[in-house]
Design a protein around this motif. Structure first.
Motif, short mmCIF file in Angstrom:
data_model
loop_
_atom_site.label_atom_id
_atom_site.label_comp_id
_atom_site.label_asym_id
_atom_site.label_seq_id
_atom_site.Cartn_x
_atom_site.Cartn_y
_atom_site.Cartn_z
N GLY A 164 0.81 -1.21 0.00
CA GLY A 164 0.00 0.00 0.00
C GLY A 164 0.85 1.25 0.00
O GLY A 164 2.08 1.20 0.05
N CYS A 165 0.18 2.38 -0.10
CA CYS A 165 0.83 3.68 -0.06
C CYS A 165 -0.07 4.62 0.73
O CYS A 165 -1.28 4.63 0.53
CB CYS A 165 1.04 4.20 -1.48
SG CYS A 165 1.98 5.73 -1.59
N GLN A 166 0.52 5.40 1.64
CA GLN A 166 -0.31 6.21 2.53
C GLN A 166 0.35 7.53 2.87
O GLN A 166 1.54 7.59 3.20
CB GLN A 166 -0.62 5.44 3.82
CG GLN A 166 -1.52 6.17 4.78
CD GLN A 166 -1.87 5.32 5.99
OE1 GLN A 166 -1.32 4.25 6.19
NE2 GLN A 166 -2.80 5.81 6.80
N GLN A 167 -0.44 8.59 2.80
CA GLN A 167 -0.07 9.89 3.36
C GLN A 167 -0.69 9.93 4.76
O GLN A 167 -1.90 10.01 4.91
CB GLN A 167 -0.61 11.03 2.52
CG GLN A 167 -0.43 12.41 3.14
CD GLN A 167 1.02 12.79 3.35
OE1 GLN A 167 1.74 12.99 2.39
NE2 GLN A 167 1.45 12.88 4.61
N CYS A 168 0.15 9.84 5.77
CA CYS A 168 -0.35 9.72 7.13
C CYS A 168 -0.79 11.07 7.69
O CYS A 168 -0.16 12.10 7.41
CB CYS A 168 0.73 9.13 8.04
SG CYS A 168 1.24 7.46 7.58
N PRO A 169 -1.83 11.08 8.50
CA PRO A 169 -2.19 12.31 9.21
C PRO A 169 -1.17 12.59 10.30
O PRO A 169 -0.39 11.71 10.68
CB PRO A 169 -3.57 11.99 9.79
CG PRO A 169 -3.62 10.51 9.86
CD PRO A 169 -2.79 9.99 8.74
#
Length: 284
Positions: free
Chosen positions: A28-33
């Motif tokens: 997966g790929c994620q822009q974290c808060p």
């Protein structure tokens, strides 16, 4: 836990690919808060993260790593870890989780280790590209699963090839006799010469002969002949193939030469061997 959740849990265990050589568990790929994190806890598979941007912290084995774009960290199975995005500049990352019977062996050949599970910037763009290729291949169709696994092999191949351990720990030359024997076993049905085996093992003809005889107490040529005959024996007993078909299948172009070679090794003709084995004799 109620009966329904217990049933789901048991079913999920049946779906785990415990016997595969290597497989993608998740990606997966994620822009974290801001301040988003996971743990402390453990994973049951390897989990590789590459930081695309921003900052964050990875805690493993009581060590704290402050990471930023270009850094990569590996989570080992059954190891307590914690990772968290920075409050002001939360990180974005791509991850690949993987497992399999050969997974640990491959990881052990990389520069990652339980004591040092972090890369800092080295080969960042290449590593990012390999990981994003796994992520981009994600899917459940059979061809997508194959493509995703192929990209995982490519990723691990790069990590092993670029490892400093390759030059630092593997200074001994490979065993040319073992290399030649393995080549014979994997390619016995193809045209093989001792000269070709020596070239494959990067040694001279005489050196290969000497080391092969010392290792296996038999010459490379005789090893090839006897291995081909053993494969022919299995085909004679377990299939209905003709002598011509068996001859071709084990690397003999001439069925008459095959029959002579077979009798030289086994003491009987191929037909006699098959008849004896099928009638309960030992067939030699």
């Amino acid at each position: 836990m109620n009966d329904q959740s217990s049933s789901i849990y048991k079913h999920s265990l049946k779906l785990e690919r415990r016997t595969a050589s290597l497989y993608v568990q998740n990606t997966g790929c994620q822009q974290c808060p801001p301040s988003y994190g996971w743990g402390p806890g453990v994973r049951n598979h390897f989990l590789l993260h590459h930081v695309l941007g921003g900052k964050g912290v990875y805690v493993c084995r009581d060590r704290r790593y402050e990471l930023s774009a270009g850094d990569t960290f590996l989570i080992y199975p059954d190891t307590t870890i914690h990772y968290c995005a920075d409050a002001a500049e939360p990180w974005e990352y791509v991850w690949v989780g993987f497992g399999g019977l050969d997974a640990k062996g491959y990881v052990d050949r990389t520069d990652f280790s339980p004591e040092e599970p972090v890369f800092r910037g080295r080969d960042s763009e290449i590593l990012r590209g390999r990981m994003e290729a796994v992520y981009s291949s994600f899917g459940t169709a059979p061809w997508e699963v194959l493509e995703m696994t192929a990209q995982l092999y490519s990723l691990l191949s790069f990590l092993v090839r670029s490892s400093t351990r390759q030059s630092g720990e593997r200074s001994e030359a490979p065993d040319c006799a073992q290399l030649a024997a393995e080549y014979i076993i994997n390619h016995y049905e193809e045209p093989i010469t001792v000269e070709g085996l020596a070239a494959y093992a990067s040694v001279s003809h005489s050196s290969l002969y000497r080391r092969f005889v010392k290792r296996f107490q038999i010459s490379p040529k005789r090893f090839l002949l006897e291995y081909r005959i053993e494969r022919a024996c299995a085909l004679l007993v377990n299939t209905s193939c003709s002598i011509q078909e068996i001859s071709n299948s084990v690397g003999f172009e001439d069925p008459f030469y095959f029959s002579r070679a077979f009798k030289d090794v086994k003491g009987v003709s191929p037909r006699q061997y098959a008849a004896r084995r099928r009638s309960g004799g030992d067939g030699q």
